[in-house]
Design an enzyme around this catalytic site. Structure first.
Site, PDB file in Angstrom:
ATOM      1  N   GLY A 126      27.905 -78.881 112.762  1.00 13.62           N
ATOM      2  CA  GLY A 126      27.138 -79.768 113.645  1.00 13.62           C
ATOM      3  C   GLY A 126      27.640 -81.189 113.551  1.00 13.62           C
ATOM      4  N   ASN A 127      26.883 -82.120 114.077  1.00 13.60           N
ATOM      5  CA  ASN A 127      27.245 -83.533 113.943  1.00 13.60           C
ATOM      6  C   ASN A 127      25.979 -84.370 113.873  1.00 13.60           C
ATOM      7  OD1 ASN A 127      26.564 -84.503 116.728  1.00 13.60           O
ATOM      8  ND2 ASN A 127      28.073 -82.928 117.257  1.00 13.60           N
ATOM      9  N   ARG A 128      26.151 -85.685 113.752  1.00  9.42           N
ATOM     10  CA  ARG A 128      25.001 -86.540 113.440  1.00  9.42           C
ATOM     11  C   ARG A 128      24.218 -87.025 114.656  1.00  9.42           C
ATOM     12  NH1 ARG A 128      27.219 -90.325 108.500  1.00  9.42           N
ATOM     13  NH2 ARG A 128      28.402 -88.673 107.489  1.00  9.42           N
ATOM     14  N   SER A 129      24.556 -86.546 115.830  1.00  2.00           N
ATOM     15  CA  SER A 129      23.830 -87.016 117.024  1.00  2.00           C
ATOM     16  C   SER A 129      22.359 -86.600 116.939  1.00  2.00           C
ATOM     17  CB  SER A 129      24.465 -86.404 118.270  1.00  2.00           C
ATOM     18  OG  SER A 129      23.643 -86.627 119.379  1.00  2.00           O
TER      19      SER A 129
ATOM     20  N   ALA B 177      26.964 -85.060 122.150  1.00  2.00           N
ATOM     21  CA  ALA B 177      28.108 -85.026 121.231  1.00  2.00           C
ATOM     22  C   ALA B 177      28.501 -83.554 121.097  1.00  2.00           C
ATOM     23  CB  ALA B 177      27.715 -85.616 119.884  1.00  2.00           C
TER      24      ALA B 177
END
Ligand code: CTP
Length: 405
Positions: A210-213, A281
């Protein structure tokens, strides 16, 4: 209703209730949303909160006196002309009685009679007072007159610790009601599609990439577009945000699901949207395989095979045969400011969109504000640091202008 581009002015009037301290939060929320707030305190309100607090938070002199010798004209008439909305929060039983009678013996009641703008009244009092026949009568007189809108009260614990109907509505609810009165509905008839949040790419039933969005920017755009009358579809990756009012939300997990949801919404000819804003994102890669069972730990080193995800924005850009829908991309970078603009312009060209909102990861992820620059093929327009809702309006202004051009 406020004309497009004009900063709304809201008179925030506070009366003498213990809930007066919550008026400070209302003022903060209104300011944060970009409104100009004129604070006004009755004599008894000043026993509960100081005018310095309200003038400090609003940046405006707190008005307390109808007979202010330093003001050359008629103060209540002047505020009535300037205020796009009058908010009375908290409103005591005494204030309701005076409003119902049409009294004008202080600045607030004179203003309430004089204004032609919407008046929002947020009562706060003990449940026994709220249910008293005299208060019930005054409320029904005010409702029949049709010149004020009640927000609350709610049922809950009041200052004494007793529970019942009489607790002031939350500052968020009151601020939202006030701001709703200032909406221009200038985007009515426009169809706007927004992608938001991260995509998460599953490795197995318990792990993902995943990512931090957090989705805040996309949700802010969807919220503002809907508040301004647009018909909005929000395609959201996994986030913990509630759906903004009047927004159709489609929840997805991975990039492929986001792609399906976008194309279903836009239609093959891309003729079901006027504006597409891609804040998501989207993960650039996903695991080559997703295991149906939990991957087990072994002593051996492990490496993951990743395959590229489609570039959803670039696909839409490549399929677009007409200037519609107007296509807005985002570019999150970690470069210097000049580098960020250059990278954003590169993405604009590569993905064939009309504008890219360039921002720095540190200024954006998880924050309620953002420092962004709008980049087109020829211009770079820095917005400075703005709350995401205000930035959302600016982006919508530019995209809507392009639709109308
Ligand atoms: N985007 C997309 N699909 C992808 C990757 C990005 O639609 N697979 C969109 C994003 O929603 C955003 C824009 O493309 O509007 C730019 O995203 P960003 O992650 O900054 O750029 P990338 O093209 O992924 O480039 P890089 O990660 O190398 O900076």
């Amino acid at each position: 209703m406020v004309s497009p581009g004009k900063t709304p002015t809201i008179a925030l009037c506070v009366t003498g209730s213990i809930a007066a301290y919550k008026a400070v939060e209302i003022a903060r929320l209104l300011k944060k949303a970009g409104a100009r707030v004129i604070p006004l305190l009755t004599e008894s309100a000043q026993k509960f909160i100081g005018s310095v607090t309200l003038s400090g938070i609003t940046g405006e002199a707190a008005l307390t006196n109808m007979w202010d010798p330093s003001f050359p004209g008629e103060l209540h008439v002047d505020i009535a002309k300037r205020a796009d909305v009058v908010v009375i929060a908290p409103a005591t039983a005494d204030l309701l009685a005076r409003l119902a009678q049409g009294r004008a013996d202080d600045l607030l009641t004179a203003l309430a009679l004089c204004t032609q703008s919407p008046v929002i009244v947020a009562p706060a009092m003990h449940p026994s007072m709220w249910s008293h026949p005299a208060v019930v009568r005054n409320v029904s007189t005010l409702k029949a007159d049709g010149r004020v809108t009640f927000v609350g009260p709610d049922s809950g614990e009041v200052a004494s610790g007793d529970v019942g109907m009489g607790r002031m509505a939350s500052p968020e609810t009151i601020a939202a009601a006030a701001l709703a009165c200032t909406e221009t509905l200038d985007l009515k008839g426009m169809r706007i599609v927004v992608s938001a949040g991260p995509t998460v790419e599953d490795l197995d039933p318990v792990r993902f990439i995943g990512n931090r969005s957090t989705g805040k920017m996309g949700f802010a755009i969807a919220e503002r577009a809907a508040a301004r009358g647009a018909s909005v579809t929000l395609v959201a990756g996994p986030v913990s945000l509630s759906t903004p009012r009047n927004v159709t939300r489609i929840d997805v997990r991975g990039a492929l699901a986001m792609r399906d949801a976008l194309w279903q919404t836009l239609g093959e000819q891309l003729d079901r949207a006027d504006i597409v804003i891609m804040t998501a994102a989207v993960a650039d890669y996903r695991p080559a395989t997703t295991s149906n069972t939990k991957l087990k730990r072994t002593a051996a080193p492990m490496s993951l095979d990743l395959v590229p995800n489609p570039d959803l924005l670039a696909e839409i850009g490549a399929a677009r045969k007409t200037p519609r829908p107007v296509l807005v991309g985002f570019a999150v970078e970690t470069d210097s400011d000049d580098g960020v603009v250059a990278l954003a312009r590169g993405k604009l060209q590569k993905k064939r969109c009309d504008m890219v909102i360039a921002n720095h990861a540190a200024d954006s992820f998880g924050r309620d504000d953002n420092r962004a620059t709008l980049v087109t093929a020829t211009d770079a327009h820095p917005f400075g640091v703005l709350p995401k809702t205000v930035l959302a309006d600016k982006i919508l202004d530019h995209a809507a202008a392009k639709v109308r051009a």
